[in-house]
Design an enzyme around this catalytic site. Structure first.
Site, PDB file in Angstrom:
ATOM      1  N   GLU B  52       0.809  -1.229   0.000  1.00 45.10           N
ATOM      2  CA  GLU B  52       0.000   0.000   0.000  1.00 45.10           C
ATOM      3  C   GLU B  52       0.840   1.276   0.000  1.00 45.10           C
ATOM      4  O   GLU B  52       0.421   2.313  -0.508  1.00 45.10           O
ATOM      5  CB  GLU B  52      -0.956   0.018   1.186  1.00 45.10           C
ATOM      6  CG  GLU B  52      -2.102  -0.981   1.090  1.00 45.10           C
ATOM      7  CD  GLU B  52      -1.745  -2.353   1.660  1.00 45.10           C
ATOM      8  OE1 GLU B  52      -0.547  -2.618   1.922  1.00 45.10           O
ATOM      9  OE2 GLU B  52      -2.679  -3.166   1.854  1.00 45.10           O
ATOM     10  N   PHE B 114     -11.365  -7.298  13.946  1.00 48.98           N
ATOM     11  CA  PHE B 114     -10.307  -7.755  13.042  1.00 48.98           C
ATOM     12  C   PHE B 114      -9.988  -6.670  12.011  1.00 48.98           C
ATOM     13  O   PHE B 114     -10.879  -6.113  11.381  1.00 48.98           O
ATOM     14  CB  PHE B 114     -10.731  -9.049  12.328  1.00 48.98           C
ATOM     15  CG  PHE B 114      -9.712  -9.519  11.330  1.00 48.98           C
ATOM     16  CD1 PHE B 114      -8.456  -9.938  11.749  1.00 48.98           C
ATOM     17  CD2 PHE B 114     -10.001  -9.512   9.977  1.00 48.98           C
ATOM     18  CE1 PHE B 114      -7.502 -10.351  10.817  1.00 48.98           C
ATOM     19  CE2 PHE B 114      -9.059  -9.927   9.046  1.00 48.98           C
ATOM     20  CZ  PHE B 114      -7.800 -10.346   9.474  1.00 48.98           C
ATOM     21  N   GLN B 115      -8.721  -6.373  11.845  1.00 47.16           N
ATOM     22  CA  GLN B 115      -8.239  -5.339  10.918  1.00 47.16           C
ATOM     23  C   GLN B 115      -8.876  -3.974  11.184  1.00 47.16           C
ATOM     24  O   GLN B 115      -9.105  -3.191  10.260  1.00 47.16           O
ATOM     25  CB  GLN B 115      -8.425  -5.770   9.452  1.00 47.16           C
ATOM     26  CG  GLN B 115      -7.496  -6.939   9.088  1.00 47.16           C
ATOM     27  CD  GLN B 115      -7.349  -7.167   7.597  1.00 47.16           C
ATOM     28  OE1 GLN B 115      -8.259  -6.898   6.823  1.00 47.16           O
ATOM     29  NE2 GLN B 115      -6.189  -7.690   7.198  1.00 47.16           N
ATOM     30  N   LYS B 164     -17.468  -0.544   6.220  1.00 52.24           N
ATOM     31  CA  LYS B 164     -17.911  -1.512   5.218  1.00 52.24           C
ATOM     32  C   LYS B 164     -19.422  -1.506   5.022  1.00 52.24           C
ATOM     33  O   LYS B 164     -19.917  -1.595   3.892  1.00 52.24           O
ATOM     34  CB  LYS B 164     -17.445  -2.917   5.624  1.00 52.24           C
ATOM     35  CG  LYS B 164     -17.730  -3.960   4.548  1.00 52.24           C
ATOM     36  CD  LYS B 164     -17.096  -5.300   4.861  1.00 52.24           C
ATOM     37  CE  LYS B 164     -17.301  -6.261   3.698  1.00 52.24           C
ATOM     38  NZ  LYS B 164     -16.708  -7.580   3.965  1.00 52.24           N
ATOM     39  N   MET B 491      24.408   8.725   2.242  1.00 52.51           N
ATOM     40  CA  MET B 491      24.302  10.001   2.945  1.00 52.51           C
ATOM     41  C   MET B 491      24.570   9.817   4.440  1.00 52.51           C
ATOM     42  O   MET B 491      25.222  10.652   5.080  1.00 52.51           O
ATOM     43  CB  MET B 491      22.920  10.624   2.706  1.00 52.51           C
ATOM     44  CG  MET B 491      22.807  12.056   3.194  1.00 52.51           C
ATOM     45  SD  MET B 491      23.982  13.168   2.382  1.00 52.51           S
ATOM     46  CE  MET B 491      22.989  13.824   1.045  1.00 52.51           C
TER      47      MET B 491
END
Lengths: 160, 589
Positions: B52, B114-115, B164, B491
């Site tokens: 993502e 969940f999630q 949802k 760097m």
């Protein structure tokens, strides 16, 4: 220097957390905070006190104004204003101290709003420094609990 | 009769009506109703990433290169948290983006389902605004507001968190996409302060050593044409920030290149010696000003920005120009032209003589310590990273989109690739996000099909998002990746060389690097490895050859691992205080 910021914001879930989060995120300090809906129920009034020099306060106001839900920000200290805070304080009041506590409350024009055989609960309204002075005047050891509402303020005079 | 649609369908229809062509995303439980709505339509193409974070960087690169907002779709929980780095990247550079995250159903919010994660809360410090959909019926209005907020004023990312059950396919609502937005608490500026513009013109006429300090805001405001008019009318030099490269043509003699921590000697000296600094869409970042107390000590400061909070934040502006960049710059340019016409001959002559001696000084600085853009390959020495960028510039004719990762290679690219057009230099300036390069290049290629898109990276940054090589194959993205491989976190290592006695704490891993050529080939692309400086140009030409036109090519350029980026600002100093080479670094330490 202490400033009182009066913030009008959308009365929406999450709006308050954006204001509070901004202060934490940008390392600004909140001394007190009071929030409630206004006469227009779609708006909330948030009054907060903070400290900083002029450039810091300017930056705080600008950052607040960037929040989408903030409708208006006003620094009450820019003009004449009235400020009030509510103090509820529970103190031990037994024996000789019972009279002494009542006398001190009277001097500060506080009201005893609850009484038990061992304690008084006193209500006091005024500018924050008056509440500070009252707390100092009460003997430390006799204080059981202190609850303060945070400052509310309003500008003096006609519609601005 | 109005159309009846489910929440999920309304969401996708709203995006269609907003003119969205791509969604960059990754499916998951909470977003499945939305993904089904995507399946049942043709207008919007969904690009399936492999992580993502890459979706957000792709949307970001798409937005930076086209000026249109990028759109991301992720699921709840880990999908949402993986997107955070990309949202923060876009936020720091003021990039318009709309991120839609699935959320658990409303009745499960707050139950540690969940999630489940509090996406609105977790993203709050790095978004311009966010919405949690409370009711399916509000979806079209929320989408409209999200795009309006993301693209107007100072742009930025906006999150829409969608529970949802508000996308339930069995619950339908009357659909209508709003024509306009009205928000009492959000009214972005579209003009500017006319009186301050007059003061700015007076200051420009009075200045004898003026310098433009140009930031990314000018590009975001699509104000580059007006900037060019103004600069040429005034005849002053232009120092560009990392984000502003390309706003003014890099090959124009009036350009001094980049300023700041790794800016050119002449740009930083000009800022220090100027009597007028004209800051346009720049925010006096610490990587520019060095010690703000020592910033441009003799200069009057003009500061144009669309964000009031940027003005007087770090450096007090003598003349603040709060307003829309295109409007303000057009006004400045027009009024300066008029003012010059009406000036007395003697005043004009005085001004011209002042500018002439300022330019003599600038050219002296440029000749004294300017970057050498005619580097020669040396057979017996390792490839200089600067030479690789010079070679890339030559082979692409200076006309490529260059998407950079973060580190030494980023600075070398900014120094040695000259950008004559805006939106060609794509990099994470504010947040400095390693792993940005490849996915942002993918978004650029999506938004600019047929264009030459390169990603300048280092092996450290590249390995942070190299899983997207698989996405590149899926969508046939012919990006050319130039990997400046110094087998170290360059760097970090440079700072450790300069400030920590050469103790390379956790910045080297040369024994465990993959063979990139084999790796790239395993992903189905073309890999080229080059270690010999004399073969560098040929490798670049092969990468950009007609035969590889439709292929992703990865050029693994093994560069001198000991090379440092110079100039480098001396910590706590003024802008004039710079280390110019390893020799002067050794002398000053």
């Amino acid at each position: 220097m202490r400033h009182i910021l009066s913030v009008l914001l959308e009365n929406e879930a999450g709006a308050l957390s954006r204001v509070v989060g901004l202060f934490a995120q940008r390392n600004y300090n909140i001394e007190s905070l009071a929030v409630a809906p206004t006469e227009d129920t779609t708006l909330s009034r948030l009054t907060l006190t903070t400290r900083g020099d002029d450039s810091k306060i300017q930056q705080i106001i600008k950052q607040l104004n960037k929040l989408i839900e903030v409708v208006r920000v006003e620094d009450l200290c820019d003009g004449d204003y009235v400020e009030r805070e509510l103090l509820l304080i529970k103190v031990r009041a037994e024996g000789d101290a019972r009279q002494e506590v009542k006398r001190t409350a009277d001097i500060f024009r506080g009201q005893i709003i609850e009484v038990t055989s061992a304690t008084y609960t006193i209500q006091l309204v005024g500018p924050s420094n008056k509440l500070d002075a009252f707390i100092r005047a009460i003997d430390d050891v006799s204080i059981v609990e202190v609850v303060r509402s945070g400052v509310s303020g309003i500008s003096r005079g006609g519609a601005s | 009769m109005t159309e009846q649609l489910s929440g999920g369908d309304m969401l996708i229809r709203s995006l269609q009506d907003e003119g969205v062509e791509y969604i960059f995303g990754y499916p998951g439980g909470s977003a499945l109703h939305i993904y089904d709505a995507i399946f049942r339509q043709q207008k919007i193409e969904h690009i399936l990433v492999r992580h993502e974070q890459a979706a957000t960087h792709m949307a970001d690169g798409y937005a930076r290169s086209t000026g249109r907002p990028g759109v991301v779709l992720v699921t709840s929980g880990p999908g949402a948290t993986n997107a955070i780095t990309g949202i923060a990247t876009a936020y720091m550079d003021s990039i318009p983006m709309v991120v839609i995250s699935g959320q658990v159903p409303r009745d499960l919010i707050g139950t540690d389902a969940f999630q489940e994660t509090d996406m609105v809360g977790i993203s709050r410090p790095v978004v311009k605004h966010s919405f949690l959909v409370r009711d399916a019926g509000e979806i079209p209005g929320v989408v409209k507001k999200a795009f309006h907020i993301a693209t107007t004023g100072r742009p930025g990312p906006v999150v829409i968190d969608v529970p949802k059950d508000t996308t339930d396919p069995f619950e339908q609502f009357a659909y209508a996409y709003p024509d306009s937005v009205s928000m009492r608490s959000y009214n972005p500026i579209v003009t500017g302060d006319s009186a301050q513009i007059d003061r700015a013109v007076d200051a420009m006429l009075a200045a004898r050593k003026p310098v433009f300090y140009v930031g990314g805001g000018v590009i975001l405001a699509s104000a580059c044409e007006h900037l060019r008019d103004l600069v040429r009318t005034l005849g002053a030099p232009v120092a560009s920030t990392l984000m502003g490269l390309g706003a003014f043509p890099g090959t124009d003699p009036l350009s001094l290149g980049m300023l700041g921590m790794h800016g050119t000697y002449e740009a930083n000296m000009a800022m220090d010696g100027a009597d007028l600094v004209i800051a346009l869409g720049a925010r006096f970042d610490d990587r520019v000003t060095n010690n703000p107390d020592k910033f441009s000590p003799k200069a009057t400061i003009i500061h144009m920005d669309i964000d009031a909070a940027s003005i007087n934040k770090i450096i007090d502006a003598d003349i603040p120009l709060l307003g829309d960049g295109a409007w303000v710059l057009e006004q400045l340019s027009t009024r300066l032209t008029q003012a010059l016409k009406s000036q007395q001959k003697s005043a004009l002559k005085d001004r011209e003589e002042g500018l002439k001696s300022w330019w003599q000084q600038l050219e002296y600085w440029r000749a004294e310590n300017g970057l050498n853009h005619n580097l020669q390959a040396q057979a017996d020495k390792p490839i200089l990273p600067q030479l690789a960028i010079q070679s890339l510039y030559k082979v692409t004719g200076g006309d490529a989109f260059v998407c950079s990762d973060v580190g030494q290679h980023q600075m070398f690219a900014a120094q040695y690739y000259h950008f004559d057009e805006p939106r060609r230099w794509i990099n994470s300036g504010g947040l400095g996000t390693m792993g940005f390069g490849l996915p942002s290049a993918m978004g650029v290629q999506m938004g600019n099909p047929g264009a030459t898109v390169t990603c300048v990276t280092g092996e450290g940054s590249f390995m942070m998002n190299m899983q997207e090589l698989s996405t590149c194959l899926q969508y046939g993205l012919p990006i050319k990746i130039i990997n400046l491989n110094n087998q170290a976190l360059g760097m970090v290592k440079q700072w450790q060389d300069m400030q920590y006695g050469g103790r390379h704490s956790q910045s080297t891993y040369s024994d465990s690097l993959p063979d990139f050529k084999t790796l790239i080939e395993a992903f189905g692309h073309v890999g080229i490895k080059v270690v010999d400086a004399t073969k560098l140009d040929a490798a670049m030409e092969e990468a950009f050859s007609e035969a590889n036109r439709n292929r992703l090519v990865f050029v693994d350029v093994w560069v001198d691992p000991h090379e440092h980026v110079y100039p480098m600002a001396i910590k706590g100093g003024a802008m004039r205080d710079m280390v110019l080479s390893k020799t002067t670094a050794a002398e000053s330490s």
